[in-house]
Write an enzyme that holds these catalytic residues in place. Structure first.
Site, mmCIF file in Angstrom:
data_model
loop_
_atom_site.group_PDB
_atom_site.id
_atom_site.type_symbol
_atom_site.label_atom_id
_atom_site.label_comp_id
_atom_site.label_asym_id
_atom_site.label_seq_id
_atom_site.Cartn_x
_atom_site.Cartn_y
_atom_site.Cartn_z
ATOM 1 N N TYR A 165 21.538 -24.307 17.718
ATOM 2 C CA TYR A 165 21.638 -25.748 17.994
ATOM 3 C C TYR A 165 20.346 -26.261 18.633
ATOM 4 C CZ TYR A 165 23.228 -30.134 20.072
ATOM 5 O OH TYR A 165 23.347 -31.449 20.437
ATOM 6 N N SER B 30 18.269 -33.796 21.714
ATOM 7 C CA SER B 30 19.106 -33.275 22.801
ATOM 8 C C SER B 30 18.196 -32.693 23.872
ATOM 9 C CB SER B 30 20.030 -32.173 22.264
ATOM 10 O OG SER B 30 20.630 -31.439 23.310
#
Length: 250
Positions: A153, A139
């Site tokens: 995350y 990501s």
């Protein structure tokens, strides 16, 4: 025909990756917890591409034994796995120290520990074949430590990217390639919850975002920020921005 295994393939980026790779001639091994969705996706793909082989399996990636068993079983059924896409992930999170360790732990286990299991299972196959292509979906959040609900995350996505980079270093000049993709905002179930359906800042459609991902996979690029615009130039800004500027950006 090449054969690609995709985890987390029942919806979002995983499902669209399956559609686009099928259109490019790939046979598919599709895994996710929701078997009914996988079966519907298989029927959709076969209706468009009746010459494809599409195998599906229910898989909870946090079950280590099941991960290894399913990957081995799919390799045996299809004869080979040319590519494994480690896509399954979770976007839960809470600011650290606010009483939601459970949510942060679940994200850490799903995105990193379960990611490790998927990488191990894929590499077991690739080492046996002496060939393969590992693709890890990280990501843009992996580029820096991020605040609030994104802290855990972002850390997990950085961790899985570093895992893949370590493998790439080990496997230089071997027949096994390693790709890390860093998606920005691409419409998916995860981003819908965070940003509203397709309305987040710089949100790409699922089709456009995944098309960029698939092009990078097919080119076997070592890493790619996807879609390239605006995320490739923004990656430079994110890596170099002072903390006070970064705080305003995120």
């Amino acid at each position: 025909m090449p054969t690609t295994l995709i985890t987390g393939a029942s919806s979002g980026l995983g499902a669209e990756t399956a559609r686009q790779l099928a259109a490019r001639g790939h046979d598919l091994a599709l895994c996710a917890r929701r078997l009914d969705r996988l079966e519907a996706l298989r029927e959709e793909i076969l209706a468009r591409h009746p010459d494809r082989r599409v195998a599906v399996r229910a898989l909870d990636v946090t079950d280590d034994e099941q991960v290894f068993a399913v990957v081995r079983d799919l390799r045996d059924e299809l004869g080979t796995l040319d590519r494994v896409v480690v896509n399954a992930g979770l976007g839960k999170g809470a600011p650290l120290g606010t009483g939601r360790y459970d949510a942060n732990r679940e994200t850490a286990v799903t995105n990193f520990v379960a990611g490790l299991a998927q990488v191990e299972a894929a590499m077991e196959v690739f080492r046996d074949q002496d060939a393969g292509h590992l693709v890890v979906i990280s990501s843009m959040s992996a580029l820096r430590g991020l605040p609030r609900t994104m802290t855990t995350y972002a850390a997990t996505k950085a961790g899985i990217a570093h895992l893949a980079e370590g493998l790439r270093l080990e496997l230089l000049d071997s027949p096994i390639d390693v790709t890390v993709l860093y998606p920005g905002y691409i419409a998916s179930e995860m981003n819908d919850r965070a940003h509203g359906r397709g309305k987040g800042p710089m949100m790409a459609s699922t089709r456009r975002g995944v098309a960029s991902m698939v092009r990078a996979m097919e080119a076997r690029r070592a890493s790619a920020y996807v879609p390239g615009l605006p995320w490739a130039p923004l990656s430079v800004v994110m890596r170099r921005a002072p903390l006070r500027l970064l705080r305003r950006m995120v």
